[in-house]
Design a protein around this motif. Sequence first.
Motif, PDB file in Angstrom:
ATOM      1  N   LEU A 191      -8.551   7.043   7.097  1.00 46.36           N
ATOM      2  CA  LEU A 191      -7.150   8.164   7.205  1.00 46.36           C
ATOM      3  C   LEU A 191      -6.005   7.427   5.957  1.00 46.36           C
ATOM      4  CD1 LEU A 191      -6.909   9.351  11.162  1.00 46.36           C
ATOM      5  CD2 LEU A 191      -7.453  10.553   9.223  1.00 46.36           C
ATOM      6  N   GLU A 192      -5.287   8.301   5.304  1.00 45.53           N
ATOM      7  CA  GLU A 192      -4.293   7.701   4.559  1.00 45.53           C
ATOM      8  C   GLU A 192      -3.163   6.924   6.202  1.00 45.53           C
ATOM      9  OE1 GLU A 192      -6.396  10.924   2.881  1.00 45.53           O
ATOM     10  OE2 GLU A 192      -5.490  11.045   4.824  1.00 45.53           O
ATOM     11  N   ILE A 193      -3.069   5.937   5.672  1.00 45.95           N
ATOM     12  CA  ILE A 193      -1.719   5.572   5.931  1.00 45.95           C
ATOM     13  C   ILE A 193      -0.927   5.782   6.574  1.00 45.95           C
ATOM     14  CG2 ILE A 193      -0.016   3.567   6.072  1.00 45.95           C
ATOM     15  CD1 ILE A 193      -2.194   1.731   3.632  1.00 45.95           C
ATOM     16  N   ALA A 245       0.607  -0.881   0.152  1.00 49.57           N
ATOM     17  CA  ALA A 245       0.007   0.568  -0.046  1.00 49.57           C
ATOM     18  C   ALA A 245       0.726   1.050   0.164  1.00 49.57           C
ATOM     19  CB  ALA A 245      -0.438   0.094   1.004  1.00 49.57           C
ATOM     20  N   SER A 246       0.705   2.220  -0.954  1.00 49.68           N
ATOM     21  CA  SER A 246       1.233   3.680  -0.592  1.00 49.68           C
ATOM     22  C   SER A 246       0.020   4.470   0.552  1.00 49.68           C
ATOM     23  CB  SER A 246       0.735   4.278  -1.938  1.00 49.68           C
ATOM     24  OG  SER A 246      -0.282   4.840  -1.798  1.00 49.68           O
ATOM     25  N   ASP A 247       1.525   5.488   1.089  1.00 51.72           N
ATOM     26  CA  ASP A 247       1.183   6.427   2.216  1.00 51.72           C
ATOM     27  C   ASP A 247      -0.723   7.375   1.986  1.00 51.72           C
ATOM     28  OD1 ASP A 247       2.602   5.388   3.098  1.00 51.72           O
ATOM     29  OD2 ASP A 247       4.371   6.929   3.337  1.00 51.72           O
ATOM     30  N   THR A 248      -0.554   7.049   0.826  1.00 48.54           N
ATOM     31  CA  THR A 248      -2.163   7.882   0.192  1.00 48.54           C
ATOM     32  C   THR A 248      -3.168   7.247   0.165  1.00 48.54           C
ATOM     33  OG1 THR A 248      -1.419   7.386  -1.968  1.00 48.54           O
ATOM     34  CG2 THR A 248      -0.759   9.631  -1.074  1.00 48.54           C
ATOM     35  N   THR A 249      -3.234   5.649   0.405  1.00 48.23           N
ATOM     36  CA  THR A 249      -4.482   4.659   0.187  1.00 48.23           C
ATOM     37  C   THR A 249      -4.704   5.251   1.585  1.00 48.23           C
ATOM     38  OG1 THR A 249      -2.610   2.702  -0.682  1.00 48.23           O
ATOM     39  CG2 THR A 249      -4.429   2.515   0.089  1.00 48.23           C
ATOM     40  N   ARG A 250      -6.369   5.188   1.769  1.00 52.89           N
ATOM     41  CA  ARG A 250      -6.804   5.037   2.783  1.00 52.89           C
ATOM     42  C   ARG A 250      -6.721   3.756   3.602  1.00 52.89           C
ATOM     43  NH1 ARG A 250     -11.097   9.847   2.394  1.00 52.89           N
ATOM     44  NH2 ARG A 250      -9.407  11.841   1.767  1.00 52.89           N
ATOM     45  N   SER A 258     -10.237  16.459  11.751  1.00 53.92           N
ATOM     46  CA  SER A 258      -9.659  16.405  12.633  1.00 53.92           C
ATOM     47  C   SER A 258      -8.411  16.103  13.372  1.00 53.92           C
ATOM     48  CB  SER A 258     -10.867  16.476  13.948  1.00 53.92           C
ATOM     49  OG  SER A 258     -11.805  18.115  13.055  1.00 53.92           O
ATOM     50  N   ILE A 259      -7.965  15.061  12.828  1.00 53.60           N
ATOM     51  CA  ILE A 259      -6.869  14.030  12.868  1.00 53.60           C
ATOM     52  C   ILE A 259      -6.331  14.809  12.248  1.00 53.60           C
ATOM     53  CG2 ILE A 259      -5.902  11.634  13.119  1.00 53.60           C
ATOM     54  CD1 ILE A 259      -8.220  10.470  14.264  1.00 53.60           C
ATOM     55  N   ARG A 260      -6.378  15.051  10.879  1.00 54.57           N
ATOM     56  CA  ARG A 260      -4.580  14.813   9.920  1.00 54.57           C
ATOM     57  C   ARG A 260      -4.550  16.494  10.416  1.00 54.57           C
ATOM     58  NH1 ARG A 260      -8.832  13.581   6.412  1.00 54.57           N
ATOM     59  NH2 ARG A 260      -8.572  11.459   5.789  1.00 54.57           N
ATOM     60  N   ILE A 261      -5.395  17.456  10.451  1.00 51.60           N
ATOM     61  CA  ILE A 261      -4.882  18.894  11.210  1.00 51.60           C
ATOM     62  C   ILE A 261      -4.009  18.593  12.459  1.00 51.60           C
ATOM     63  CG2 ILE A 261      -5.782  21.292  12.242  1.00 51.60           C
ATOM     64  CD1 ILE A 261      -8.471  20.745  10.327  1.00 51.60           C
ATOM     65  N   ASP A 275      -0.260   6.309  10.928  1.00 55.76           N
ATOM     66  CA  ASP A 275       1.062   5.547  11.019  1.00 55.76           C
ATOM     67  C   ASP A 275       1.884   7.145  12.014  1.00 55.76           C
ATOM     68  OD1 ASP A 275       1.272   3.368  10.079  1.00 55.76           O
ATOM     69  OD2 ASP A 275       2.517   4.016   7.532  1.00 55.76           O
ATOM     70  N   SER A 276       1.494   8.485  11.506  1.00 61.18           N
ATOM     71  CA  SER A 276       2.100   9.395  12.456  1.00 61.18           C
ATOM     72  C   SER A 276       1.320   9.597  13.933  1.00 61.18           C
ATOM     73  CB  SER A 276       1.761  10.434  11.272  1.00 61.18           C
ATOM     74  OG  SER A 276       2.143  10.691  10.113  1.00 61.18           O
ATOM     75  N   LEU A 277      -0.088   9.289  13.408  1.00 52.61           N
ATOM     76  CA  LEU A 277      -0.791   9.319  15.230  1.00 52.61           C
ATOM     77  C   LEU A 277      -0.284   7.783  15.724  1.00 52.61           C
ATOM     78  CD1 LEU A 277      -3.131  10.613  16.386  1.00 52.61           C
ATOM     79  CD2 LEU A 277      -4.757   8.456  15.223  1.00 52.61           C
ATOM     80  N   GLU A 278       0.241   6.858  15.500  1.00 48.37           N
ATOM     81  CA  GLU A 278       1.024   6.060  16.042  1.00 48.37           C
ATOM     82  C   GLU A 278       2.382   6.244  16.950  1.00 48.37           C
ATOM     83  OE1 GLU A 278       0.769   2.374  13.940  1.00 48.37           O
ATOM     84  OE2 GLU A 278      -1.739   2.286  14.066  1.00 48.37           O
ATOM     85  N   ALA A 279       3.000   6.694  15.375  1.00 47.57           N
ATOM     86  CA  ALA A 279       4.377   7.280  16.395  1.00 47.57           C
ATOM     87  C   ALA A 279       3.744   9.028  17.539  1.00 47.57           C
ATOM     88  CB  ALA A 279       4.857   8.421  15.307  1.00 47.57           C
TER      89      ALA A 279
END
Length: 124
Positions: free
Chosen positions: A32-34, A11-16, A70-73, A38-42
């Motif tokens: 969300l995009e992968i 999967a690419s990082d842009t795959t939801r 909201s999560i993206r922001i 990944d960023s939320l987990e970090a």
Amino acid sequence: MLDPRRTGAPASDTTRQRRNVRLHDRRTSVSLEIAIWDSLEAISLQEDVATDSIATMIDDRRQGSSLASSIRIFVLLYFRLLSENFQASLQRRPMPGVREEPPRMLAIALEMFARQEASGAPKR
């Protein structure tokens, strides 16, 4: 682009990706995009706070925007704060042999997100 679910391709990082999160006592799914997951987990690992707890804190502060937006922001705000803090630390001269731990930015990022949501306009 090939669908990784059908082809077995990575999967690419842009795959939801749709995942379940628990917000207080209810479970909901968020797509969300992968790279965002990944960023939320970090952030969760860095702050030593469960991903569901961070999602709940974001949900408690959002006003009108979707949970996914909201999560993206929030993720963008969090990493922007880290970047700004890193740039400021480069200007300071650390003592030789002293290693600074990365700062915890969760509370600051949540406060910035809440202020932005309350004002209704993106702020820098």
